[in-house]
Structure formats: structure tokens, C-alpha cells
Design a protein around this motif. Structure first.
Motif, PDB file in Angstrom:
ATOM      1  N   UNK A  34      48.180  29.863  36.917  1.00  0.00           N
ATOM      2  CA  UNK A  34      48.153  31.044  36.051  1.00  0.00           C
ATOM      3  C   UNK A  34      47.513  30.717  34.707  1.00  0.00           C
ATOM      4  N   UNK A  35      47.775  29.510  34.196  1.00  0.00           N
ATOM      5  CA  UNK A  35      47.148  29.099  32.937  1.00  0.00           C
ATOM      6  C   UNK A  35      45.631  29.013  33.087  1.00  0.00           C
ATOM      7  N   UNK A  36      45.191  28.453  34.202  1.00  0.00           N
ATOM      8  CA  UNK A  36      43.748  28.332  34.412  1.00  0.00           C
ATOM      9  C   UNK A  36      43.114  29.713  34.566  1.00  0.00           C
ATOM     10  N   UNK A  37      43.769  30.591  35.284  1.00  0.00           N
ATOM     11  CA  UNK A  37      43.234  31.952  35.452  1.00  0.00           C
ATOM     12  C   UNK A  37      43.169  32.669  34.107  1.00  0.00           C
ATOM     13  N   UNK A  38      44.205  32.514  33.297  1.00  0.00           N
ATOM     14  CA  UNK A  38      44.208  33.136  31.968  1.00  0.00           C
ATOM     15  C   UNK A  38      43.088  32.594  31.102  1.00  0.00           C
ATOM     16  N   UNK A  39      42.866  31.281  31.167  1.00  0.00           N
ATOM     17  CA  UNK A  39      41.789  30.665  30.390  1.00  0.00           C
ATOM     18  C   UNK A  39      40.429  31.231  30.787  1.00  0.00           C
ATOM     19  N   UNK A  40      40.223  31.424  32.075  1.00  0.00           N
ATOM     20  CA  UNK A  40      38.950  31.981  32.555  1.00  0.00           C
ATOM     21  C   UNK A  40      38.771  33.410  32.068  1.00  0.00           C
ATOM     22  N   UNK A  41      39.842  34.191  32.111  1.00  0.00           N
ATOM     23  CA  UNK A  41      39.765  35.582  31.654  1.00  0.00           C
ATOM     24  C   UNK A  41      39.476  35.661  30.158  1.00  0.00           C
ATOM     25  N   UNK A  76      39.128  35.533  47.325  1.00  0.00           N
ATOM     26  CA  UNK A  76      39.696  36.675  46.609  1.00  0.00           C
ATOM     27  C   UNK A  76      39.254  36.626  45.142  1.00  0.00           C
ATOM     28  N   UNK A  77      38.462  37.613  44.750  1.00  0.00           N
ATOM     29  CA  UNK A  77      38.083  37.758  43.341  1.00  0.00           C
ATOM     30  C   UNK A  77      39.241  38.453  42.633  1.00  0.00           C
ATOM     31  N   UNK A  78      39.731  37.849  41.560  1.00  0.00           N
ATOM     32  CA  UNK A  78      40.968  38.306  40.923  1.00  0.00           C
ATOM     33  C   UNK A  78      40.693  39.400  39.890  1.00  0.00           C
ATOM     34  N   UNK A  79      41.134  40.606  40.215  1.00  0.00           N
ATOM     35  CA  UNK A  79      41.115  41.674  39.227  1.00  0.00           C
ATOM     36  C   UNK A  79      42.233  41.429  38.211  1.00  0.00           C
ATOM     37  N   UNK A  80      42.227  42.200  37.125  1.00  0.00           N
ATOM     38  CA  UNK A  80      43.123  41.930  35.994  1.00  0.00           C
ATOM     39  C   UNK A  80      44.598  41.940  36.382  1.00  0.00           C
ATOM     40  N   UNK A  81      44.971  42.807  37.339  1.00  0.00           N
ATOM     41  CA  UNK A  81      46.384  42.979  37.678  1.00  0.00           C
ATOM     42  C   UNK A  81      46.893  41.974  38.701  1.00  0.00           C
ATOM     43  N   UNK A  82      46.009  41.130  39.250  1.00  0.00           N
ATOM     44  CA  UNK A  82      46.410  40.210  40.319  1.00  0.00           C
ATOM     45  C   UNK A  82      46.722  38.833  39.746  1.00  0.00           C
ATOM     46  N   UNK A  83      47.855  38.275  40.138  1.00  0.00           N
ATOM     47  CA  UNK A  83      48.200  36.911  39.742  1.00  0.00           C
ATOM     48  C   UNK A  83      47.489  35.917  40.643  1.00  0.00           C
ATOM     49  N   UNK A  84      47.449  34.663  40.206  1.00  0.00           N
ATOM     50  CA  UNK A  84      46.772  33.632  40.981  1.00  0.00           C
ATOM     51  C   UNK A  84      47.469  33.400  42.328  1.00  0.00           C
TER      52      UNK A  84
END
Length: 598
Positions: free
Chosen positions: A166-173, A268-276
Motif C-alpha cells: 500500500x505504501x508503494x502504491x501510494x508513492x506511485x500515485x 490489474x491497473x489500479x484505479x483510485x478506489x482499489x487497494x493493492x
């Protein structure tokens, strides 16, 4: 010390990615280039960095690093720049709101002038101080420990993914990008281990890990379990991602020690509402939906995957109930000898009549069984049903014609196919009906042949040694290679129905190809059959081309034994059956002709 050309320096210094270029000289690691992104990351000016750099990393470069972590970080970076070790490390560094977990990764960056230079990239892995304390308590700062690291590949394991995804996904966003998760599955791992041994299997897993790291250099790459890997990266574009995914697949197949069909990946390309973690579930589902399709090594998740998955689940959850209650039974489709128009034999096909859902089509239940590795139970069930119905056919006065039964390559990984064939043949005392094993044709698709290991090839040879015949199904369906004629001892090739269906497309190319392949097969003593016979024009072409057998709705549709009995034999679509004596005479003539030509 290498001097970076000024034009190259300007380009790299202008980038907003946090990184430094490093060199090692006289016992000191020096930063020789710092990006604008790194200045912003450290909240320093270029002038301050210049002052720090004069003493190398032994000076003030680590003044914001937590004291207990500084020596470990320096040792790791020094070793990397000297080429002694890899560098992938977590450390604590002070920022405006306290200490944060920083993830530093080392890589060798090629430069436009052909040189390579050590490069360190940095990412903030936490946003809250409680994350720091929690990691400090449970994690020893280095990824390479038993809890967070896979011992075989040296990749992070699933514990690491669950902790930091989740931290990595947040960093990418925060960089204005969408995260993307890829779930990799290494195909036919059990077969590979069987054919080449577990040591070579481990080497294959290590190869996949290395290729993924090289092709996704900035991603978080995790070994999930067994032969599964997870990649969490920035999504650039579908076209670019497909290009890399296909390259990974080709590299694994070409660089492996033995024969492997490569990798399958759900994306799976992660839209804003989807968690890792939710995205990982979606990627796993897409991977399952992809199945064994060798034409495509990837599948992007869509909402429709959920509906298809529910259909698959019904099939899997009710499969054994269908076997035990007679919902799945044998349908017989006639095989015609082209020259005489008489019935030569039958292909035995599985049909599923479900009490709740009605007819479940083979195009739905067969791929589902393949994905969940249950085909061996269906195929052995079909062979046993065929043998069980032979006495019924005999009692009804039907001519006992040869029978072909389909088998999947998966079967050979889970059961002793030849042993099971012989067991069932003996169990029903088939020989007392005047039927020897040569009256049973075991069909394997060319797609399965294309993935044959040495072990699988040996089992195919054992089928013929036991007296059964071996047929190749769906030749020309997209996997064709003429070396199948020389790699395997086979009795007959069945040409895919699309060849006959599209005879006149592309200036009649299929006419030319079919004639040529039929001629090659006959010169090698291999019989030929063409599927998809739908009209008289096609039949006349097969006569002209010298194809011996045909199969299709023009001649005979699949029909249950019960309906065959209802038609009282005489009224069956096939006008006349070939007698046993006629068939033996034709086969003797064929064999004699081949011997004379050789």
C-alpha cells in the motif's frame, strides 16, 4: 574517476526522480551527480550537496540518517558501488515531520556514451511515524532476512508485499501515476521438475526472478509462493506494458535450460478506489481466466472476469457430481473413409447435460477443467465409459468400429496414462469382443505436442508400445510445426477444421497447404483425417487431395448411444459401416504400399 560529459550531466540533473550517481575512489564513495528530484527529496540546495560531496559519503551525506542505520547503509552502498553486492535496503531518515522509512535501490545505469555508472534511487515508504516504530520493532532494516525474503530467489516474499504494497502504491500515485499489479504464473512447473529435476526447476524460478528484475527495474517484485511472482510498478501505457510482458515470456522460454512454455500473467491497473491487495486478487483472477492459451501470455482484469469466474466455479464445484450422476456422458461422432464413403470409426466426445443449467458446452467446461488440472479425471472417465458401452453395442448388433478418445497433456503429469488404459481395457475384458488395443486411438492436440518434455515424449511412445494408436489432433490450429513429423511416432494427423472451412481464402492457400501436408504425411506412412466437413464441395476436394478420412456435420453429428439405439442402426445418418475384414484389408494394403515405397 570517470568524468560525466556535460550534455549528459544536464539531462540527468534535470530529472525529478530522486537519484544519485556514485563512484568509488581511494576508499571513498563519491556522489558525482545528483538529480533535481533528489534535491527536493532531501530538501537541500545544489550548493549544499556540493559541500557534502567533497568528503564523499563518509561526510555529511548521512547526517539525516538515523544513527543506528548510517553505518549499515554506508557499508551496503560502498559494497554495491565496488561491485561486491546488490543494494536494496530500508533505512530511517529524518524529514520535516520525523523519521521516515526510505527504500534505496542500487542499479547500474547505462549512459549514452556506452559507459555504466552506479545509480541509487530513493523512495519514501511511509507517511506516519507509527510505521517507523512498527518496522523498527519487527524488521531488521535489511530485506534479506527469513521473514521478508525468499531464500531461493532473494526476492522479497509475500510478507514483504503485504507489509509495504500500500505504501508503494501510494508513492506511485503521489507521482501522478497509476499503480499496476501483475500476477505471474510459471506454466507447467510440475512437468518441468518431472522432466529435468527439481534443481533445474529451482534454477528456472531463479531465472524468472532475474528476468523480472531486469525488465521491471523500478518495480517492487515479490515471490508469492511456489511458481508465482507479483510485480507492483507504475503503469505507463497498455502498449508498453504488453511489450515488456511479452519480452519477459520470450526470455524465460529462450534462456531456460529445458523446454518451457513460459509465463502467464494477470494484470490489474489500479484505479483510485482499489487497494493493492484487492488489485492482487483481481490479477490472480485474470491469470486464472487466461488458462492454458499459448496464443496469449497476459490478460488485463475486467469486471466481466468475475461473471466468467462464477461460471467456472459452478463447473468445478459440480464436476464430480456430474460424473457420478451420469450428467456427463459419451457422444459418438462418425469418422468417414473418404474414398468409399463408409463409416470407419467414431470419435468419443464428452457432453454435459446439467439438471440445473441445462447443456454446459465443451468450450466452457473443458477450459475450466484444464485450468484447475482436472482433465485427467474426465479423460479416464471417458475411456472407461467407452469400454463399458462396448458390450451394449455388441448386444445391440452394432458393428464394433475403432474409437478415438481425447487426452490432455496435463493427464500425463497426474496419472500413469498407459497404466490406466491397460487397467481399464483388462477390467472390461475388451479382447473377448474381438477388439484389440489398436482399435483405440489416443488423440493429443498439436498444442500439447508443442510443449512436450522428454518425459512426456517417452509416455507417448509407451502408448504405441502397449498397442494403442496415437493421433495428433487440431494440426494447423496455430501451433503447427513440421518437425512434429520427425519428433514423434504417430499413426494419424487430424487437420484442424479451419483449414477446410477456409479453403478458398487468400487465393486458395489452404488448398495448397493441405495437399502438401497430406502428401508429406503419406510419404512418411502417416494416415490423414480432415475435420470440419460441411458440404460436398469440401468432400470432393479431400478425394482429390488424397485425404483418407473426414469428420464433420455433413457426414455425422455427435450422438449418444441411447439415440443410436433408438435409430435402430439402419436409420443412422451414416449409410454403411466398414466391416472388420474390409478395414483390415485396407490397412494391410496401406502398409504394403508404404513398405514398397520405402
Amino acid at each position: 574517476m570517470y568524468e560525466i560529459p556535460e550534455e549528459i550531466r544536464k539531462v540527468f540533473e534535470s530529472l525529478m526522480i530522486p537519484f544519485t550517481f556514485l563512484q568509488y575512489e581511494d576508499g571513498i564513495t563519491f556522489p558525482v551527480l545528483v538529480s533535481e528530484g533528489m534535491l527536493s527529496f532531501m530538501k537541500v540546495t545544489r550548493q549544499q550537496i556540493s559541500q557534502y560531496s567533497s568528503d564523499g559519503l563518509n561526510g555529511n551525506m548521512f547526517e539525516k540518517v538515523f544513527p543506528d542505520d548510517a553505518s549499515r547503509l554506508q557499508a551496503m552502498i560502498d559494497g554495491f558501488v565496488k561491485g561486491e553486492n546488490e543494494c536494496d535496503i530500508l533505512f530511517r531518515a529524518k524529514r520535516d515531520d520525523g523519521y521516515h522509512i526510505i527504500h534505496a535501490v542500487g542499479r547500474w545505469q547505462p549512459l549514452p556514451d556506452g559507459n555504466k555508472i552506479a545509480m541509487m534511487t530513493y523512495a519514501d515508504m511511509s507517511e506516519h511515524e507509527e510505521v517507523v516504530s512498527e518496522i523498527a520493532e519487527h524488521y531488521s532494516l535489511f530485506r534479506k532476512d527469513d521473514f521478508y525474503t525468499d531464500a531461493l530467489t532473494n526476492l522479497p516474499n509475500l510478507n514483504y508485499f503485504n507489509k509495504y504494497c500500500e505504501d508503494r502504491a501510494t508513492s506511485i500515485r503521489m507521482q501522478g501515476k497509476k499503480p499496476v499489479i501483475m500476477y505471474y504464473d510459471l506454466d507447467s512447473m510440475q512437468s518441468y521438475n518431472t522432466g529435468y529435476g527439481t534443481q533445474k526447476g529451482d534454477e528456472l524460478l531463479a531465472l524468472v526472478a532475474r528476468v523480472l528484475c531486469e525488465e521491471f527495474p523500478d518495480a517492487q517484485i515479490t515471490r508469492s509462493a511456489d511458481d508465482h511472482f507479483v510485480v507492483l510498478d507504475k503503469f505507463t501505457s497498455e502498449e508498453k506494458l504488453i511489450e515488456i510482458v511479452e519480452k519477459v515470456n520470450q526470455r524465460v522460454k529462450s534462456e531456460a535450460f529445458g523446454n518451457t512454455t513460459g509465463t502467464h500473467v494477470g494484470i490489474c491497473v489500479m484505479e483510485q478506489h482499489i487497494s493493492a491487495k484487492e488489485a492482487l486478487d483481481h490479477a490472480k483472477l485474470s491469470n486464472k481466466m487466461l488458462g492454458q492459451n499459448l496464443n496469449n501470455c497476459y490478460r488485463f482484469f475486467s469486471i466481466m472476469d468475475n461473471f466468467e469466474y462464477l461460471g467456472e466455479r459452478y463447473i468445478i464445484e459440480n464436476f464430480y457430481k456430474a460424473l457420478n450422476n451420469g450428467y456427463i456422458n459419451v457422444h459418438y461422432q462418425g469418422l468417414m473413409r473418404v474414398e468409399s464413403g463408409k463409416g470407419y470409426g467414431f470419435e468419443c466426445l464428452a457432453r454435459w447435460q446439467d439438471p440445473d443449467r441445462g447443456i454446459i458446452m465443451p468450450k466452457d467446461f473443458i477450459p475450466a477443467l484444464e485450468k484447475y488440472h482436472l482433465m485427467h479425471d474426465l479423460d479416464i472417465f471417458m475411456f472407461e465409459q467407452v469400454c463399458r458401452e462396448i458390450p451394449l453395442r455388441k448386444e445391440a448388433g452394432l458393428t464394433l468400429l475403432p474409437l478415438s478418445i481425447n487426452f490432455s497433456r496435463q493427464d500425463f503429469d497426474y496419472i500413469d496414462v498407459v497404466g490406466e488404459l491397460n487397467r481399464i481395457y483388462d477390467k472390461y475384458e475388451i479382447d473377448k469382443y474381438g477388439i484389440d488395443k489398436s482399435n483405440f486411438m489416443i488423440e493429443i492436440t498439436e498444442q500439447d505436442m508443442a510443449t512436450a518434455t522428454d518425459s512426456f515424449n517417452k509416455q507417448l511412445k509407451d502408448i504405441r508400445k502397449s498397442g494403442f494408436k496415437l493421433w495428433i489432433d487440431d494440426f494447423g490450429s496455430g501451433y503447427s510445426s513440421l518437425d512434429v513429423f520427425s519428433r514423434f511416432d504417430i499413426d494419424l494427423i487430424k487437420f484442424d477444421m479451419e483449414l477446410l472451412k477456409n479453403l478458398d481464402k487468400h487465393n486458395g492457400a489452404n488448398r495448397v497447404l493441405l495437399k502438401a501436408m497430406i502428401e508429406v504425411a503419406h510419404k512418411l506412412g502417416i494416415h490423414t483425417l480432415c475435420e470440419g466437413l460441411e458440404n460436398n464441395q469440401q468432400l470432393e476436394f479431400l478425394k482429390e487431395a488424397g485425404c483418407e478420412f473426414a469428420q464433420g456435420f455433413y457426414y455425422h453429428k455427435p450422438i449418444s448411444l441411447e439415440k443410436i439405439f433408438m435409430k435402430d442402426n439402419i436409420n443412422i445418418i451414416i449409410p454403411k459401416w466398414e466391416t472388420t475384414d474390409e478395414r483390415k484389408a485396407l490397412e494391410e494394403a496401406w502398409n504394403k504400399k508404404n513398405l514398397e515405397e520405402k
